[in-house]
Design a protein around this motif. Structure first.
Motif, PDB file in Angstrom:
ATOM      1  N   THR A   1       1.044  -1.069   0.086  1.00 21.55           N
ATOM      2  CA  THR A   1      -0.183  -0.061   0.007  1.00 21.55           C
ATOM      3  C   THR A   1       1.310   0.928  -0.193  1.00 21.55           C
ATOM      4  O   THR A   1       0.501   2.225  -0.750  1.00 21.55           O
ATOM      5  CB  THR A   1      -1.158   0.002   1.530  1.00 21.55           C
ATOM      6  N   THR A   2       1.341   1.850   0.788  1.00 25.48           N
ATOM      7  CA  THR A   2       2.599   2.482   1.036  1.00 25.48           C
ATOM      8  C   THR A   2       3.806   3.301  -0.495  1.00 25.48           C
ATOM      9  O   THR A   2       4.111   3.817  -0.183  1.00 25.48           O
ATOM     10  CB  THR A   2       2.989   2.324   2.265  1.00 25.48           C
ATOM     11  N   LEU A   3       3.571   2.136  -0.742  1.00 21.57           N
ATOM     12  CA  LEU A   3       5.127   1.841  -1.779  1.00 21.57           C
ATOM     13  C   LEU A   3       4.540   3.004  -3.275  1.00 21.57           C
ATOM     14  O   LEU A   3       4.813   4.207  -3.728  1.00 21.57           O
ATOM     15  CB  LEU A   3       5.601   0.805  -1.923  1.00 21.57           C
ATOM     16  N   PRO A   4       3.163   2.327  -3.715  1.00 15.96           N
ATOM     17  CA  PRO A   4       2.363   2.964  -5.124  1.00 15.96           C
ATOM     18  C   PRO A   4       2.695   4.716  -4.367  1.00 15.96           C
ATOM     19  O   PRO A   4       2.415   5.154  -4.852  1.00 15.96           O
ATOM     20  CB  PRO A   4       1.634   2.108  -5.319  1.00 15.96           C
ATOM     21  N   VAL A   5       1.054   4.211  -2.669  1.00 14.67           N
ATOM     22  CA  VAL A   5       1.299   5.648  -2.235  1.00 14.67           C
ATOM     23  C   VAL A   5       3.220   7.077  -2.307  1.00 14.67           C
ATOM     24  O   VAL A   5       2.125   8.013  -2.873  1.00 14.67           O
ATOM     25  CB  VAL A   5       0.821   5.593  -0.678  1.00 14.67           C
ATOM     26  N   CYS A   6       3.707   6.728  -2.144  1.00 15.53           N
ATOM     27  CA  CYS A   6       5.116   6.953  -1.799  1.00 15.53           C
ATOM     28  C   CYS A   6       5.257   7.793  -3.101  1.00 15.53           C
ATOM     29  O   CYS A   6       5.441   9.012  -3.243  1.00 15.53           O
ATOM     30  CB  CYS A   6       5.502   6.319  -1.687  1.00 15.53           C
ATOM     31  N   GLY A   7       5.408   7.123  -3.764  1.00 20.80           N
ATOM     32  CA  GLY A   7       5.315   7.222  -5.569  1.00 20.80           C
ATOM     33  C   GLY A   7       4.351   8.512  -6.214  1.00 20.80           C
ATOM     34  O   GLY A   7       4.367   9.167  -6.508  1.00 20.80           O
ATOM     35  N   LEU A   8       2.679   8.066  -5.661  1.00 20.33           N
ATOM     36  CA  LEU A   8       2.412   9.062  -6.011  1.00 20.33           C
ATOM     37  C   LEU A   8       2.530  10.463  -5.128  1.00 20.33           C
ATOM     38  O   LEU A   8       2.043  11.072  -6.147  1.00 20.33           O
ATOM     39  CB  LEU A   8       0.213   8.322  -5.694  1.00 20.33           C
TER      40      LEU A   8
ATOM     41  N   VAL B   1      12.892  12.012  -1.750  1.00 18.32           N
ATOM     42  CA  VAL B   1      12.667  11.942  -1.068  1.00 18.32           C
ATOM     43  C   VAL B   1      11.090  11.311  -1.066  1.00 18.32           C
ATOM     44  O   VAL B   1      11.371  10.560  -0.151  1.00 18.32           O
ATOM     45  CB  VAL B   1      11.469  14.028  -1.194  1.00 18.32           C
ATOM     46  N   PRO B   2      10.482  10.692  -2.100  1.00 18.31           N
ATOM     47  CA  PRO B   2       9.430  10.053  -1.551  1.00 18.31           C
ATOM     48  C   PRO B   2      10.121   8.949  -1.979  1.00 18.31           C
ATOM     49  O   PRO B   2       9.250   7.832  -1.076  1.00 18.31           O
ATOM     50  CB  PRO B   2       8.947   9.824  -3.238  1.00 18.31           C
ATOM     51  N   LEU B   3      10.523   8.454  -2.589  1.00 15.86           N
ATOM     52  CA  LEU B   3      12.367   6.840  -1.683  1.00 15.86           C
ATOM     53  C   LEU B   3      12.480   7.080  -0.730  1.00 15.86           C
ATOM     54  O   LEU B   3      12.761   5.657  -0.515  1.00 15.86           O
ATOM     55  CB  LEU B   3      13.438   7.067  -3.211  1.00 15.86           C
ATOM     56  N   ALA B   4      13.234   7.961  -0.433  1.00 20.20           N
ATOM     57  CA  ALA B   4      13.858   8.103   0.734  1.00 20.20           C
ATOM     58  C   ALA B   4      12.301   7.684   1.615  1.00 20.20           C
ATOM     59  O   ALA B   4      12.521   6.741   2.868  1.00 20.20           O
ATOM     60  CB  ALA B   4      14.156   9.243   1.488  1.00 20.20           C
ATOM     61  N   PHE B   5      11.319   7.843   1.279  1.00 21.47           N
ATOM     62  CA  PHE B   5      10.005   7.763   2.438  1.00 21.47           C
ATOM     63  C   PHE B   5       9.794   6.630   2.429  1.00 21.47           C
ATOM     64  O   PHE B   5       9.429   5.519   3.317  1.00 21.47           O
ATOM     65  CB  PHE B   5       8.855   8.343   2.444  1.00 21.47           C
ATOM     66  N   ALA B   6       9.683   5.375   0.881  1.00 19.03           N
ATOM     67  CA  ALA B   6       9.106   4.550   0.625  1.00 19.03           C
ATOM     68  C   ALA B   6      10.267   3.746   1.902  1.00 19.03           C
ATOM     69  O   ALA B   6       9.451   2.843   2.446  1.00 19.03           O
ATOM     70  CB  ALA B   6       9.294   4.607  -0.650  1.00 19.03           C
TER      71      ALA B   6
END
Ligand code: ATP
Ligand code: MG
Lengths: 239, 304
Positions: B227-234, B280-285
């Protein structure tokens, strides 16, 4: 079996067990279950059958005395030691404990998954076994949609799928008719012939007397080993 | 068969119910905010850098009625002022702005009609020597004594205020990222712990079957990470889209940016800056995955 210190797969030595602050339900219990044997565990309802099995699959620890599994004290060593022992034990829980949101196939596949088995092997073995217990039509069903007897067979299939060294079955025929009970007993005996040590807790007297395997009987707070006169020599292991 | 294998591998993820859906939204919004903050901080930093570079040391002198004779001597007011500038230590050079440029500079402030009527002052850009400290009060007095009504416009004060604001923005951006990251970590830990509590029976069952903590943790992560990976990208994409939209809007309405040395456009950021924004999104993922795993392992060790 290099880890065996003796030819007992389970041994209880002066075990005392109680829940919380209630009085002990078992006291001074000592017995051995030899490798490769087939035993029934009987006693009235509430006598402590499930509790004895719980100590065997390491969900409970005795308050006194010692339980040895595969010749060892399981609580010595680290947590992965306990996991290793449990992987060699198949358990049929009295209340089944199936995972509701997984399909029948996935429920039965669990032990193979945990053992890291390959996907193709898993699918083949699970569907073969489910066919054997008469559930091949329900591979994709969810347990809550099945009858009690069907759920029980899933629980049994899950317990035996990984060919455990020790099978602990708690009232495994409580929800099925006699014909199906015989078929399941046959499955357990097949497994036993292939090397699995089997212990079945039950208060089904008819079944116990029909199969003539030695039995552990809980009487009061103690356990007594009883041998049927007709039990086969191969299952007779005086200690 | 391969399809079957893939499906069943995915199937055995422990369900967290609504917790994960909620976490998805939370993490998505947080990634959006964090990415936006980083982009903002980098913009502020870039603007600040370029301003300091191009404006440091620039002083403007406005001389009204420049062709009139100076109060003293025989020179015109403009020449007298230029003479003073030539003689002031610390001043490197000065340039008289063409009338066109002056007009363009003043138009937004005064309006077209007013500009046409008004006699325009002459504007002189003064370049200071690097690091020079010039007494602007004294210089101002000397200039008004030859050309009354002249204004000495010292950008220094104004620039230092802008610089302070920009660096506060930049620092604030990073603080926002840190806080948002912290909240993300806490949310993931909460989701994992409540997931483990809700699924206590399954955890216990898996343990009784001999599953190791690492195996169970992976099952719990599975669903969450999915769930969180696609959401990070989005969240990251939305943030970058917002940056483009905002800067594009600023440019369309940016008639006044003549005065700014930096165009507020996506190209103002270097490639490295954009790489940092995208990271940043990558780091969050990575942060959510690692946090989920560590939280699950910690909780499982305590559960047995
Ligand atoms: N979790 C528990 N906490 C407290 N007491 C318990 C718990 N589980 C069982 N007991 C008590 O321990 C005794 C033995 O229970 P156990 O479940 O082992 O009996 P059993 O022989 O399996 O009975 P049955 O044939 O009905 O399944 C009972 O008196 C029961 O009330
Ligand atoms: Mg019981």
């Amino acid at each position: 079996m290099s880890m065996m210190a003796s030819d007992s797969i389970v041994s209880f030595d002066n075990v005392e067990m109680r829940y919380a602050d209630s009085p002990p339900i078992l006291r001074n219990v000592s017995f051995d279950i030899p490798l490769g044997s087939f035993h029934f565990l009987t006693g009235r309802s509430g006598a402590g059958k499930s509790s004895i099995l719980r100590m065997m699959y390491l969900a409970l620890r005795p308050n006194r005395g010692q339980v040895r599994i595969f010749g060892r004290d399981p609580h010595q060593g680290n947590a992965s030691n306990i996991a290793n022992i449990r992987r060699r034990i198949g358990i049929v829980f009295q209340d089944f404990r199936l995972i509701d949101h997984l399909s029948v196939l996935e429920n039965v596949a669990l032990p193979l998954r945990i053992a890291g088995e390959r996907e193709s092997v898993i699918h083949q073995h699970v569907s073969e076994l489910l066919e054997w217990v008469g559930l091949s039509r329900y591979l994709d069903a969810r347990p809550p949609a099945l009858s009690g007897g069907q759920q029980q067979r899933i629980a049994i299939a899950r317990a035996v799928i990984a060919r455990p060294s020790l099978l602990l079955a708690d009232e495994p025929t409580g929800n099925v008719d006699d014909r199906l009970a015989d078929r399941l007993l046959f499955l357990f005996e097949e497994l036993n012939r292939a090397g699995t040590t089997v212990l079945i807790a039950t208060h089904n007297e008819t079944m116990v007397s029909k199969y003539r395997h030695p039995r552990l009987v809980i009487i009061g707070e103690g356990v007594e080993m009883q041998y049927s006169r007709y039990s086969s020599a191969s299952n007779f292991h005086p200690t | 068969m391969a399809g079957m294998a893939r499906r069943s591998r995915r199937e055995f993820a422990v369900s967290h119910g609504n917790t994960v859906a909620f976490l998805g939204w939370t993490v998505g919004v947080m990634v959006y905010l964090a990415t936006l903050s980083v982009a903002g901080a980098l913009f502020a930093q870039t603007v600040l850098d370029r301003w300091s570079l191009s404006l440091a040391g620039v002083v403007t002198v406005q001389v009204p009625e420049a062709s009139e004779p100076a109060s003293r001597g025989t020179l015109s007011r403009q020449d007298a002022v230029e003479d003073i500038l030539d003689k002031t230590p610390g001043i490197q050079s000065h340039t008289v702005l063409e009338e066109e440029r002056t007009r363009a500079l003043l138009e937004p402030w005064l309006g077209e009609s007013l500009i046409a009527e008004l006699p325009l002052p002459v504007m002189i850009d003064v370049q200071l020597e690097h690091g020079a400290r010039v007494d602007f009060t004294g210089l101002g007095e000397r200039i008004t004594s030859v050309a009354p009504g002249s204004v000495l416009d010292d950008h220094g004060l104004w620039l230092s205020r802008v610089a302070a604001t920009a660096s506060t923005l930049a620092r604030g951006g990073w603080i926002v990222v840190f806080l948002v990251g912290l909240v993300a970590v806490i949310s993931v830990i909460f989701a994992i712990l409540s997931g483990l509590t809700v699924n206590r029976d399954i955890v216990e069952l898996l343990k009784l079957m001999g599953a190791r903590d690492t195996y169970i943790a992976r099952r719990f992560q599975g669903h969450m990470v999915g769930t969180t990976l696609p959401v990070c990208g989005l969240g990251g994409l939305c943030a970058i889209g917002t940056v483009f939209a905002v800067t594009g809007f600023a440019r369309e309405n940016g008639g006044r940016s003549e005065a700014l040395p930096v165009q507020l456009s996506p190209t103002a950021l270097s490639l490295l800056d954009w790489a940092i924004v995208a990271a940043v999104p990558l780091a969050f993922a990575i942060l959510t995955v690692v946090t989920a795993r560590l939280a699950a392992l910690y909780a499982l060790r305590r559960m047995s």
